[in-house]
Design a protein around this motif. Structure first.
Motif, PDB file in Angstrom:
ATOM      1  N   SER A  53      -7.187  13.793  41.499  1.00  0.00           N
ATOM      2  CA  SER A  53      -5.839  12.941  40.354  1.00  0.00           C
ATOM      3  C   SER A  53      -6.130  12.192  39.536  1.00  0.00           C
ATOM      4  O   SER A  53      -6.024  12.110  38.840  1.00  0.00           O
ATOM      5  N   THR A  54      -7.007  11.166  39.700  1.00  0.00           N
ATOM      6  CA  THR A  54      -7.433   9.530  39.479  1.00  0.00           C
ATOM      7  C   THR A  54      -8.090  10.443  38.116  1.00  0.00           C
ATOM      8  O   THR A  54      -7.934   9.752  36.805  1.00  0.00           O
ATOM      9  N   LYS A  55      -8.929  10.848  37.960  1.00  0.00           N
ATOM     10  CA  LYS A  55      -9.986  12.040  36.935  1.00  0.00           C
ATOM     11  C   LYS A  55      -8.877  12.191  35.914  1.00  0.00           C
ATOM     12  O   LYS A  55      -9.620  12.639  35.205  1.00  0.00           O
ATOM     13  N   HIS A  56      -8.110  13.561  36.865  1.00  0.00           N
ATOM     14  CA  HIS A  56      -7.253  14.011  35.060  1.00  0.00           C
ATOM     15  C   HIS A  56      -6.159  12.959  34.186  1.00  0.00           C
ATOM     16  O   HIS A  56      -6.450  13.573  33.709  1.00  0.00           O
ATOM     17  N   ILE A  57      -6.415  11.723  35.549  1.00  0.00           N
ATOM     18  CA  ILE A  57      -5.077  11.091  34.868  1.00  0.00           C
ATOM     19  C   ILE A  57      -5.844  10.534  33.760  1.00  0.00           C
ATOM     20  O   ILE A  57      -5.354   9.861  32.734  1.00  0.00           O
ATOM     21  N   ALA A  58      -7.117  10.309  34.381  1.00  0.00           N
ATOM     22  CA  ALA A  58      -8.026   9.477  33.070  1.00  0.00           C
ATOM     23  C   ALA A  58      -8.433  10.264  32.029  1.00  0.00           C
ATOM     24  O   ALA A  58      -8.611   9.299  30.890  1.00  0.00           O
ATOM     25  N   LEU A  59      -8.403  11.153  32.532  1.00  0.00           N
ATOM     26  CA  LEU A  59      -8.364  12.117  31.065  1.00  0.00           C
ATOM     27  C   LEU A  59      -8.065  12.662  30.186  1.00  0.00           C
ATOM     28  O   LEU A  59      -7.944  12.487  28.919  1.00  0.00           O
ATOM     29  N   ALA A  60      -6.318  12.438  30.907  1.00  0.00           N
ATOM     30  CA  ALA A  60      -5.307  12.795  29.831  1.00  0.00           C
ATOM     31  C   ALA A  60      -4.467  11.214  29.047  1.00  0.00           C
ATOM     32  O   ALA A  60      -4.353  11.379  27.808  1.00  0.00           O
ATOM     33  N   VAL A  61      -5.435  10.308  29.443  1.00  0.00           N
ATOM     34  CA  VAL A  61      -5.172   9.029  28.793  1.00  0.00           C
ATOM     35  C   VAL A  61      -6.463   9.066  27.658  1.00  0.00           C
ATOM     36  O   VAL A  61      -5.880   8.537  26.673  1.00  0.00           O
ATOM     37  N   ASN A  62      -7.245   8.982  28.614  1.00  0.00           N
ATOM     38  CA  ASN A  62      -8.636   9.106  27.015  1.00  0.00           C
ATOM     39  C   ASN A  62      -7.767  10.181  26.050  1.00  0.00           C
ATOM     40  O   ASN A  62      -8.160   9.685  24.696  1.00  0.00           O
ATOM     41  N   GLU A  63      -7.006  11.381  26.484  1.00  0.00           N
ATOM     42  CA  GLU A  63      -6.886  11.996  25.333  1.00  0.00           C
ATOM     43  C   GLU A  63      -5.634  11.533  24.507  1.00  0.00           C
ATOM     44  O   GLU A  63      -5.968  11.688  22.930  1.00  0.00           O
ATOM     45  N   GLU A  64      -5.144  10.768  24.994  1.00  0.00           N
ATOM     46  CA  GLU A  64      -4.007  10.262  24.549  1.00  0.00           C
ATOM     47  C   GLU A  64      -4.670   9.399  23.492  1.00  0.00           C
ATOM     48  O   GLU A  64      -3.529   8.535  22.466  1.00  0.00           O
ATOM     49  N   THR A  66      -7.370   8.670  22.460  1.00  0.00           N
ATOM     50  CA  THR A  66      -8.043   9.447  20.494  1.00  0.00           C
ATOM     51  C   THR A  66      -7.227   9.505  19.518  1.00  0.00           C
ATOM     52  O   THR A  66      -7.805   9.414  18.344  1.00  0.00           O
ATOM     53  N   LEU A  67      -5.825  10.235  20.345  1.00  0.00           N
ATOM     54  CA  LEU A  67      -4.996  10.820  19.849  1.00  0.00           C
ATOM     55  C   LEU A  67      -4.797   9.298  18.784  1.00  0.00           C
ATOM     56  O   LEU A  67      -4.875   9.621  17.450  1.00  0.00           O
ATOM     57  N   THR A  69      -6.423   6.613  18.293  1.00  0.00           N
ATOM     58  CA  THR A  69      -6.730   6.293  17.778  1.00  0.00           C
ATOM     59  C   THR A  69      -6.886   6.783  16.407  1.00  0.00           C
ATOM     60  O   THR A  69      -7.294   5.595  15.282  1.00  0.00           O
ATOM     61  N   ARG A  70      -7.227   8.031  16.073  1.00  0.00           N
ATOM     62  CA  ARG A  70      -6.489   8.927  15.041  1.00  0.00           C
ATOM     63  C   ARG A  70      -6.212   8.724  14.443  1.00  0.00           C
ATOM     64  O   ARG A  70      -5.925   8.408  12.701  1.00  0.00           O
ATOM     65  N   LEU A  71      -4.743   8.407  14.664  1.00  0.00           N
ATOM     66  CA  LEU A  71      -3.184   7.996  14.176  1.00  0.00           C
ATOM     67  C   LEU A  71      -3.653   6.844  13.352  1.00  0.00           C
ATOM     68  O   LEU A  71      -3.311   6.691  12.311  1.00  0.00           O
ATOM     69  N   ILE A  72      -4.142   5.927  14.065  1.00  0.00           N
ATOM     70  CA  ILE A  72      -4.239   4.997  13.490  1.00  0.00           C
ATOM     71  C   ILE A  72      -5.089   4.337  12.731  1.00  0.00           C
ATOM     72  O   ILE A  72      -4.754   4.017  10.962  1.00  0.00           O
ATOM     73  N   ASP A  73      -5.905   5.585  12.583  1.00  0.00           N
ATOM     74  CA  ASP A  73      -7.155   5.329  11.497  1.00  0.00           C
ATOM     75  C   ASP A  73      -6.590   6.150  10.463  1.00  0.00           C
ATOM     76  O   ASP A  73      -6.484   5.586   9.438  1.00  0.00           O
ATOM     77  N   ASP A  74      -5.500   7.408  10.149  1.00  0.00           N
ATOM     78  CA  ASP A  74      -5.174   7.671   9.142  1.00  0.00           C
ATOM     79  C   ASP A  74      -3.951   6.657   8.858  1.00  0.00           C
ATOM     80  O   ASP A  74      -3.798   6.855   6.884  1.00  0.00           O
ATOM     81  N   LEU A  75      -3.585   5.436   9.576  1.00  0.00           N
ATOM     82  CA  LEU A  75      -2.604   4.932   8.970  1.00  0.00           C
ATOM     83  C   LEU A  75      -3.202   3.778   7.780  1.00  0.00           C
ATOM     84  O   LEU A  75      -2.859   3.367   7.051  1.00  0.00           O
ATOM     85  N   GLU A  76      -4.243   3.488   8.602  1.00  0.00           N
ATOM     86  CA  GLU A  76      -5.115   2.729   7.904  1.00  0.00           C
ATOM     87  C   GLU A  76      -5.578   3.026   6.673  1.00  0.00           C
ATOM     88  O   GLU A  76      -5.226   2.707   5.261  1.00  0.00           O
ATOM     89  N   ASP A  77      -6.328   4.416   6.261  1.00  0.00           N
ATOM     90  CA  ASP A  77      -6.334   4.567   5.421  1.00  0.00           C
ATOM     91  C   ASP A  77      -5.042   4.770   4.209  1.00  0.00           C
ATOM     92  O   ASP A  77      -5.580   4.474   2.886  1.00  0.00           O
ATOM     93  N   HIS A  78      -3.742   4.798   4.831  1.00  0.00           N
ATOM     94  CA  HIS A  78      -2.839   5.599   3.974  1.00  0.00           C
ATOM     95  C   HIS A  78      -2.956   3.380   3.903  1.00  0.00           C
ATOM     96  O   HIS A  78      -2.154   3.787   2.125  1.00  0.00           O
ATOM     97  N   VAL A  79      -3.172   2.885   4.371  1.00  0.00           N
ATOM     98  CA  VAL A  79      -2.100   1.839   3.833  1.00  0.00           C
ATOM     99  C   VAL A  79      -3.567   1.012   2.671  1.00  0.00           C
ATOM    100  O   VAL A  79      -2.729   0.542   1.717  1.00  0.00           O
ATOM    101  N   ASP A  80      -4.668   1.788   3.131  1.00  0.00           N
ATOM    102  CA  ASP A  80      -5.956   1.588   1.610  1.00  0.00           C
ATOM    103  C   ASP A  80      -5.254   1.887   0.185  1.00  0.00           C
ATOM    104  O   ASP A  80      -5.506   1.359  -0.374  1.00  0.00           O
ATOM    105  N   VAL A  81      -4.609   3.110   0.142  1.00  0.00           N
ATOM    106  CA  VAL A  81      -4.446   3.797  -0.721  1.00  0.00           C
ATOM    107  C   VAL A  81      -2.864   3.396  -1.132  1.00  0.00           C
ATOM    108  O   VAL A  81      -3.263   2.585  -2.446  1.00  0.00           O
ATOM    109  N   THR A  82      -2.183   2.969  -0.328  1.00  0.00           N
ATOM    110  CA  THR A  82      -0.860   2.015  -1.122  1.00  0.00           C
ATOM    111  C   THR A  82      -1.629   0.612  -1.636  1.00  0.00           C
ATOM    112  O   THR A  82      -0.895   0.249  -2.541  1.00  0.00           O
ATOM    113  N   ASN A  83      -2.496  -0.074  -0.413  1.00  0.00           N
ATOM    114  CA  ASN A  83      -2.933  -1.606  -1.046  1.00  0.00           C
ATOM    115  C   ASN A  83      -3.436  -1.076  -2.961  1.00  0.00           C
ATOM    116  O   ASN A  83      -3.028  -2.250  -2.991  1.00  0.00           O
TER     117      ASN A  83
END
Length: 130
Positions: A53-64, A66-67, A69-83
């Motif tokens: 159960s702990t492993k499944h929770i840890a995997l779900a947290v890891n997926e979240e 990762t998602l 992190t990707r969203l923040i990276d995309d946001l950072e790219d958009h902020v750089d372009v806008t800047n």
């Protein structure tokens, strides 16, 4: 939430173990050992369920993560372009501001053009009617 006592049972003293064995023959001792092993197996099964159960929770947290992190990276790219766009616009505005301060303002220029046109019309009317 499982506690250590739930998984491993109450901590027992050697004297308690000896009192359980006292008066048992070999078959009784073997039966007691099998019972203890069954209890340990059940405890290990519960521990395995908890770990899975702990492993499944840890995997779900890891997926979240990762998602996110990707969203923040995309946001950072958009902020750089806008800047960079904003910096270009600010430079253009600074140049326009310098030009407006250095010479006639747009309003003065338009008033001058209007005055010249008005004078031209007056001169044309004077020439036509005189």
């Amino acid at each position: 939430m499982l506690f250590r006592e739930d998984l491993l049972g109450q901590s027992k003293k050697a004297a308690d173990d000896m009192s359980r064995v006292a008066g048992l023959d070999n078959q009784g001792i073997v039966g007691l050992q099998r019972q203890v092993m069954r209890e340990q197996d059940e405890g290990l099964e519960r521990l395995e369920e908890t770990v899975l159960s702990t492993k499944h929770i840890a995997l779900a947290v890891n997926e979240e993560l990762t998602l996110h992190t990707r969203l923040i990276d995309d946001l950072e790219d958009h902020v750089d372009v806008t800047n960079s766009r904003l910096q270009r616009v600010q430079k253009r505005l600074a140049i326009l501001n310098k030009r407006a301060k250095g010479g006639c303002s747009c309003m003065c220029l338009m008033l001058s053009v209007a005055a010249i046109v008005l004078l031209a019309v007056i001169v044309w009317l004077l020439i036509k009617y005189l």
